[in-house]
Design a protein around this motif. Structure first.
Motif, short mmCIF file in Angstrom:
data_model
loop_
_atom_site.label_atom_id
_atom_site.label_comp_id
_atom_site.label_asym_id
_atom_site.label_seq_id
_atom_site.Cartn_x
_atom_site.Cartn_y
_atom_site.Cartn_z
N LEU A 1 -5.60 0.00 -8.71
CA LEU A 1 -6.04 1.29 -8.20
C LEU A 1 -4.82 2.06 -7.71
O LEU A 1 -4.27 1.76 -6.65
CB LEU A 1 -7.03 1.13 -7.05
N PRO A 2 -4.33 3.06 -8.48
CA PRO A 2 -3.21 3.89 -8.00
C PRO A 2 -3.65 4.72 -6.80
O PRO A 2 -4.78 5.22 -6.74
CB PRO A 2 -2.89 4.77 -9.21
N LEU A 3 -2.75 4.89 -5.84
CA LEU A 3 -3.00 5.69 -4.65
C LEU A 3 -2.21 6.98 -4.71
O LEU A 3 -1.28 7.11 -5.51
CB LEU A 3 -2.62 4.90 -3.39
N THR A 4 -2.56 7.90 -3.85
CA THR A 4 -1.81 9.15 -3.76
C THR A 4 -0.38 8.86 -3.32
O THR A 4 -0.16 8.19 -2.31
CB THR A 4 -2.47 10.12 -2.77
N LYS A 5 0.56 9.37 -4.07
CA LYS A 5 1.96 9.12 -3.76
C LYS A 5 2.37 9.91 -2.54
O LYS A 5 2.01 11.07 -2.36
CB LYS A 5 2.84 9.51 -4.95
N GLY A 6 3.12 9.27 -1.66
CA GLY A 6 3.62 9.94 -0.45
C GLY A 6 4.96 9.39 -0.08
O GLY A 6 5.86 9.28 -0.92
N GLY A 7 5.12 8.99 1.19
CA GLY A 7 6.37 8.38 1.63
C GLY A 7 6.53 7.02 1.00
O GLY A 7 5.57 6.36 0.58
N LEU A 8 7.76 6.56 0.93
CA LEU A 8 8.04 5.30 0.25
C LEU A 8 7.40 4.13 0.97
O LEU A 8 7.03 3.15 0.36
CB LEU A 8 9.57 5.10 0.16
N LEU A 9 7.27 4.19 2.30
CA LEU A 9 6.79 3.04 3.04
C LEU A 9 5.28 2.94 3.07
O LEU A 9 4.73 1.86 3.21
CB LEU A 9 7.31 3.10 4.49
N GLY A 10 4.58 4.05 2.94
CA GLY A 10 3.15 4.06 3.17
C GLY A 10 2.36 3.20 2.22
O GLY A 10 1.28 2.74 2.56
N GLY A 11 2.86 2.95 1.01
CA GLY A 11 2.11 2.18 0.05
C GLY A 11 2.42 0.71 0.06
O GLY A 11 2.03 0.00 -0.86
N VAL A 12 3.10 0.20 1.08
CA VAL A 12 3.48 -1.20 1.07
C VAL A 12 3.04 -1.95 2.32
O VAL A 12 2.60 -3.08 2.24
CB VAL A 12 4.99 -1.36 0.86
N TYR A 13 3.16 -1.35 3.49
CA TYR A 13 2.70 -2.03 4.70
C TYR A 13 1.19 -1.94 4.78
O TYR A 13 0.59 -0.88 4.61
CB TYR A 13 3.33 -1.40 5.94
N GLY A 14 0.56 -3.06 5.06
CA GLY A 14 -0.89 -3.09 5.17
C GLY A 14 -1.36 -4.46 5.59
O GLY A 14 -0.58 -5.33 5.98
N TYR A 15 -2.68 -4.68 5.49
CA TYR A 15 -3.27 -5.98 5.81
C TYR A 15 -4.64 -6.07 5.18
O TYR A 15 -5.15 -5.10 4.61
CB TYR A 15 -3.34 -6.19 7.33
N LEU A 16 -5.27 -7.27 5.24
CA LEU A 16 -6.63 -7.47 4.75
C LEU A 16 -7.60 -7.47 5.92
O LEU A 16 -7.40 -8.22 6.88
CB LEU A 16 -6.76 -8.80 4.02
N ASP A 17 -8.64 -6.66 5.85
CA ASP A 17 -9.63 -6.67 6.92
C ASP A 17 -10.65 -7.79 6.69
O ASP A 17 -10.53 -8.57 5.75
CB ASP A 17 -10.29 -5.29 7.09
N ASP A 18 -11.66 -7.87 7.57
CA ASP A 18 -12.60 -8.99 7.51
C ASP A 18 -13.55 -8.92 6.32
O ASP A 18 -14.35 -9.84 6.12
CB ASP A 18 -13.38 -9.10 8.81
N LYS A 19 -13.46 -7.86 5.52
CA LYS A 19 -14.23 -7.76 4.28
C LYS A 19 -13.34 -7.89 3.06
O LYS A 19 -13.70 -7.48 1.96
CB LYS A 19 -15.00 -6.44 4.25
N ASN A 20 -12.16 -8.48 3.27
CA ASN A 20 -11.17 -8.67 2.20
C ASN A 20 -10.71 -7.36 1.58
O ASN A 20 -10.29 -7.32 0.42
CB ASN A 20 -11.72 -9.60 1.10
N ARG A 21 -10.76 -6.29 2.35
CA ARG A 21 -10.29 -4.99 1.88
C ARG A 21 -8.85 -4.77 2.33
O ARG A 21 -8.50 -5.07 3.49
CB ARG A 21 -11.18 -3.87 2.41
#
Length: 464
Positions: free
Chosen positions: A115-135
């Motif tokens: 699923l491609p996301l809207t392109k923005g800053g270089l960092l925004g598409g890499v830092y993240g985590y999985l929530d309790d629904k595996n999202r």
């Protein structure tokens, strides 16, 4: 570590995860599973895991070519690996360096949905985590925090945005550089230009600004009583009030040196802060970016010094990687001289280039003093390594010994380094640079001793 940077640079039988011991400082509510839902292993950013790694029988079991660089990989409670990648070309219309959420088959490592996301800053598409629904929880370029779920359909797996929270009023044209959940059900975010904010359980957004001129490029580190934020000038301990607004508890300025160092991405510390020590999060550690870099261990409540010492005995050195932690011990890899692609770095370095000779050291806090246990200059770690509390090994990808000449050509090895002694006990070739250049990317150890590790062209499944 700014795992993102490397990703962007490159762009110019399924089992339920077993129960594991709680991470240091406790398990953050609202995440899929302990040890595999957060980029740095746990909320404290110890870059450790209670799961065993591939070990002496580790080998390349499978791989795929996802069409980009996968800088962060998570494994949910359903056993499926999902990555935050930077595609070489994706979207509609196609664009270069587009953030893409990518789902992999846990057996074959093949890509099963993107699923491609809207392109923005270089960092925004890499830092993240999985929530309790595996999202996957990640920020995109539209000024939104997304919860991206994977769903099995009659046509196979599909990724879709299940929830979207608009934070554009708080960040304007800025871009999210760090994202993490806290113990009260909030999602914290920090932007490149110093906006720090929270999204409450009901979607309420609140934000505050750090001093002008201080930039961020690292992730956020969380404990029960606060959040650690590192800028290019200082380390902050922050807490959210009842209204969700982050407020400064203390600030610790550090020596950022005369300029950006080769092997670091910006002019400033490259270490995501690490909580460790008594109770799992009583202390916080960073390495500064001084000409001779120093490790600082501070009291997380007050910012008072616990101890400090030279990070490495040899010069020059420096690090873009977060310290690993176990108990009262820290392990610090050096990235000095690592050759990031030019589009990944900010501003010129001083000196312009340097050889990547590699180094790694263990420092313990003993009776209030920083004490060096071991230091080796044999291992040129080319990924952000992961420390296993189950097998006592530090797992990652590394080059062979340094030799004069091109730095990033030759064997890429899966290695295991003994946490107790600093000796390498495992070496297995899994690829060759530059095709499998590891780019200092973050790997993830999942159930079954599997290390999922992105490189410049592939996703590697390294298994016992």
């Amino acid at each position: 570590m700014r795992v993102l940077s490397a990703a962007v640079a490159a762009a110019a039988c399924i089992a339920v995860a077993p129960a594991a011991a709680a991470p240091p400082g406790g398990t953050v509510p609202g995440v899929a599973t302990a040890w595999t839902s957060l980029m740095h292993g746990d909320a404290a950013s110890t870059d450790s895991t209670q799961l065993r790694g591939p070990g002496k029988s580790g080998h390349l079991a499978a791989s795929s070519v996802p069409g980009g660089v996968c800088a962060a990989t998570f494994v949910g409670s359903d056993g499926y690996p999902v990555s935050l990648c930077t595609a070489y070309l994706a979207g509609d219309p196609p664009q270069v360096a587009t953030p893409v959420v990518t789902l992999f088959d846990p057996k074959s490592a093949r890509v099963v949905a993107t699923l491609p996301l809207t392109k923005g800053g270089l960092l925004g598409g890499v830092y993240g985590y999985l929530d309790d629904k595996n999202r996957v929880v990640v920020a995109d370029g539209s000024g939104s925090i997304l919860h991206v779920g994977h769903h099995r359909t009659s046509h196979g797996w599909r990724l879709r945005v299940d929830r979207r929270v608009d934070i554009s009023k708080e960040i304007g044209a800025d871009h999210v550089a760090g994202l993490a959940p806290d113990f009260d059900g909030r999602t914290w975010f920090a932007t490149s230009k110093g906006v720090v904010g929270t999204v409450g359980p009901q979607g309420r957004v609140a934000a505050a600004h750090l001093p002008r001129g201080e930039q961020l490029g690292n992730g956020l580190t969380v404990r029960r009583d606060g959040v650690s934020v590192l800028t290019t000038h200082a380390l902050y301990e922050m807490r959210a009030g009842y209204d969700g607004v982050p407020r400064r508890v203390w600030r610790h300025a550090y020596d950022r040196g005369p300029a950006r160092k080769p092997g670091q991405l910006t002019w400033g510390s490259g270490t995501t802060p690490t909580y460790f020590g008594p109770g799992g999060d009583s202390w916080v550690a960073i390495v500064d970016s001084a000409k001779i870099p120093r490790l600082y261990v501070l009291d997380a409540d007050t910012g008072a010094s616990v101890c400090s010492m030279r990070a490495f005995t040899r010069s020059p050195q420096g690090t873009e990687n977060s310290p690993m932690a176990w108990g009262d011990s820290l392990v610090i890899p050096s990235t000095y001289g690592y050759q990031y692609p030019p589009m990944a770095v900010t501003g010129p370095s001083r000196p312009g280039t340097a050889p990547f000779t590699g180094a790694m050291t263990r420092i313990d806090v003993v009776d209030g003093k920083c004490t060096r246990v071991w230091e080796n200059y044999r291992d040129r770690m080319a990924t952000l390594p992961r420390l296993s509390r189950a097998d006592g090994l530090i797992h990652g990808l590394a080059y062979g010994p340094y030799r004069p000449g091109p730095q990033q050509v030759g064997s890429v090895n899966y290695v295991g380094v003994d946490f107790r002694t600093g000796d390498r006990v495992v070496t297995r070739r899994v690829g060759a640079a530059p095709v499998d250049e590891p780019l200092q990317l973050t790997g993830m150890i999942g159930p079954g001793g599997v290390l999922w590790q992105g490189t410049v062209t592939r996703m590697l499944k390294i298994a016992p």
